[in-house]
Design an enzyme around this catalytic site. Structure first.
Site, PDB file in Angstrom:
ATOM      1  N   ASN A  10     -48.436  11.193   6.322  1.00 19.49           N
ATOM      2  CA  ASN A  10     -47.767  11.418   4.877  1.00 19.49           C
ATOM      3  C   ASN A  10     -49.270  11.740   4.215  1.00 19.49           C
ATOM      4  O   ASN A  10     -50.044  10.543   3.809  1.00 19.49           O
ATOM      5  CB  ASN A  10     -46.961  10.445   4.227  1.00 19.49           C
ATOM      6  N   ARG A  89     -44.466  14.731   6.640  1.00 24.89           N
ATOM      7  CA  ARG A  89     -44.024  14.691   5.332  1.00 24.89           C
ATOM      8  C   ARG A  89     -44.433  16.193   4.698  1.00 24.89           C
ATOM      9  O   ARG A  89     -45.972  15.932   4.129  1.00 24.89           O
ATOM     10  CB  ARG A  89     -44.273  13.685   4.474  1.00 24.89           C
ATOM     11  N   HIS A 178     -37.625  13.138  -2.713  1.00 24.23           N
ATOM     12  CA  HIS A 178     -37.300  11.902  -2.159  1.00 24.23           C
ATOM     13  C   HIS A 178     -35.979  12.167  -1.114  1.00 24.23           C
ATOM     14  O   HIS A 178     -35.216  11.450  -1.179  1.00 24.23           O
ATOM     15  CB  HIS A 178     -36.877  10.876  -3.159  1.00 24.23           C
ATOM     16  N   ARG A 239     -45.061   8.621 -14.787  1.00 17.65           N
ATOM     17  CA  ARG A 239     -44.685  10.034 -15.087  1.00 17.65           C
ATOM     18  C   ARG A 239     -43.639   9.814 -16.241  1.00 17.65           C
ATOM     19  O   ARG A 239     -42.828   8.556 -16.261  1.00 17.65           O
ATOM     20  CB  ARG A 239     -43.905  10.667 -14.052  1.00 17.65           C
ATOM     21  N   GLU A 383     -38.195   6.130   4.948  1.00 17.43           N
ATOM     22  CA  GLU A 383     -38.562   7.744   5.115  1.00 17.43           C
ATOM     23  C   GLU A 383     -39.162   8.186   6.585  1.00 17.43           C
ATOM     24  O   GLU A 383     -38.865   9.053   7.082  1.00 17.43           O
ATOM     25  CB  GLU A 383     -39.132   7.986   3.932  1.00 17.43           C
TER      26      GLU A 383
END
Ligand code: ADP
Length: 398
Positions: A10, A89, A178, A239, A383
């Site tokens: 990732n 990813r 996600h 965010r 994940e």
């Protein structure tokens, strides 16, 4: 040990997270993190069997150097021969990818094109793939996309109410992110509730530094809160989530902000951090709130309220609701956030058992609902396992 593991990568602009996973079982042999890349402080940390080993990286301190030291580490520990593919990813797969893809020149060209839609993420993913191709020239490389799971959304969920030509000509629509996490927890939820595989209607809340909510019906994403970019939806660590787009014009035209300042404001200075003026870290904010910090409490109140509102909104996206699911660092560990969110969801017949809520943390999974309530599941996400499994499937290894 031969031919057993997938190396999952990732890659961010200044970091690489990696793990070595058996795709059949999800068993993780080692993991690690290269950070502060592109600076002289670049380091790489390997974790095997709970033991950590940290090394400084050498000039030019880049992704290629980090990948090379991963290869060296795997060789020294006799794992290199056991790696049979690399799974990456990749944040944005656009409308091109609803499934993982074996990386070739065509895929790379598409990823470069998609960088326009995800300028903060895809270029780093591409750098990671290129470095990995050099480090493991004989291994297949597979891209697993954050957006792919959401490609099943219907048009009414993914279109913005903008002139249709912007969608047709420029791909401006909701993509969602996600995806591997929502995919994983929805499948685990069917199992936990003893439903047939892929059956069930769920609303999953992935709450971490980045957070999103997803409505899932019989294994398919039908709506999700992130949009063209991961900036929209609920409040996140730094965010803003959804805001009135008019605020952006006001900042630029009346308050003299530059485009870059607005971008930094919305992506890096807002959310829990901006509201609390203290931290983006939920655990720290809970501690501050308990110590009497009103601003930390306000930030957490807004965070929880917006999650509850989004979950309630997705009742409109589903024909039934078997369970809501909490996952991600906050969803898996914060009994406070779960209690606050569910307190606002009694109209959906969701009430939790306080003791179960406190007991189901730190990697435990289970149903924390009170007796008479609809199911409320806590499921640690994985994940990396999804990426490893899908990588193995793409190359027909499982
Ligand atoms: P990322 O999106 O970077 O993968 P994670 O899913 O690891 O993030 O989630 C990080 C968040 O989880 C942080 O806000 C952290 O404070 C929060 N968190 C982790 N453990 C706890 C805890 N015990 N209580 C409250 N929040 C926690």
């Amino acid at each position: 040990m031969k031919n057993k593991f997938i190396l999952v990568i990732n890659c961010g602009s200044s970091s690489i997270k990696f793990s070595l996973i058996d795709p059949a079982t999800g068993n993780e042999r080692l993991n690690g993190l290269a950070q502060s890349l592109m600076t002289e402080q670049a380091t790489i940390t390997f974790k095997v069997d709970g033991n950590k080993e940290k090394q400084s990286l050498t000039s030019p301190f880049d992704h290629q150097i980090a990948l090379r030291s991963i290869v060296d580490f795997l060789t020294q520990h006799s794992y290199k021969e056991a790696v049979f593919a690399v799974g990456h990813r990749v944040v944005h797969g656009g409308e091109e990818y609803s499934e993982p893809a074996l990386i070739d020149n065509n895929v790379m060209a598409t990823l470069h094109r998609l960088s326009q839609l995800a300028p903060l993420h895809n270029p780093a993913n591409i750098t990671g793939i290129e470095a990995s191709e050099k480090a493991f020239p004989s291994l297949p490389q597979v891209a697993v996309f954050d957006t792919a799971f959401h490609q099943s959304m219907p048009k009414k969920a993914y279109l913005y109410a903008l002139p249709y030509a912007l969608y047709e000509q420029h791909g401006i629509r909701r993509y969602g992110f996600h995806g591997t996490s929502h995919y994983f927890v929805s499948r685990a939820a069917s199992q936990l509730l003893n439903l047939p595989a892929l059956k069930g209607s769920f609303i999953s809340a992935h709450l971490g530094n980045g957070s999103s909510i997803c409505a899932i019906e019989n294994g398919l994403s039908v709506d999700t809160s992130m949009g063209l970019t991961p900036l929209s939806g609920i409040v996140m660590g730094t965010r803003s989530g959804d805001i009135d787009p008019g605020i952006i014009f006001h900042l630029i035209n009346s308050l003299g902000y530059t485009q870059k300042q607005v971008n930094d404001l919305l992506n890096k200075e807002s959310g829990l951090l901006g509201l609390s003026q203290l931290s983006n870290d939920c655990r720290l904010l809970e501690e501050a709130m308990l110590a009497g910090n009103e601003q930390a409490k306000l930030a957490l109140d807004i965070f929880c309220y917006r999650i509850a509102k989004q979950i309630a909104a997705y009742a409109a996206s589903l024909s039934t609701l078997d369970a809501i699911i909490f996952t991600g660092g906050i969803g898996e560990n914060s009994d406070y956030v779960r209690a606050q969110v569910t307190q606002s969801l009694s109209l959906l017949n969701i009430t939790i058992d306080n003791e179960l809520n406190v007991a189901t943390r730190f990697g435990k999974s289970g149903n924390i609902a009170a007796n008479e309530s609809r199911a409320c599941l806590v499921i640690p996400t994985n994940e990396e396992w999804v990426i490893a499994k899908q990588t193995a499937q793409v190359i027909n290894a499982i």
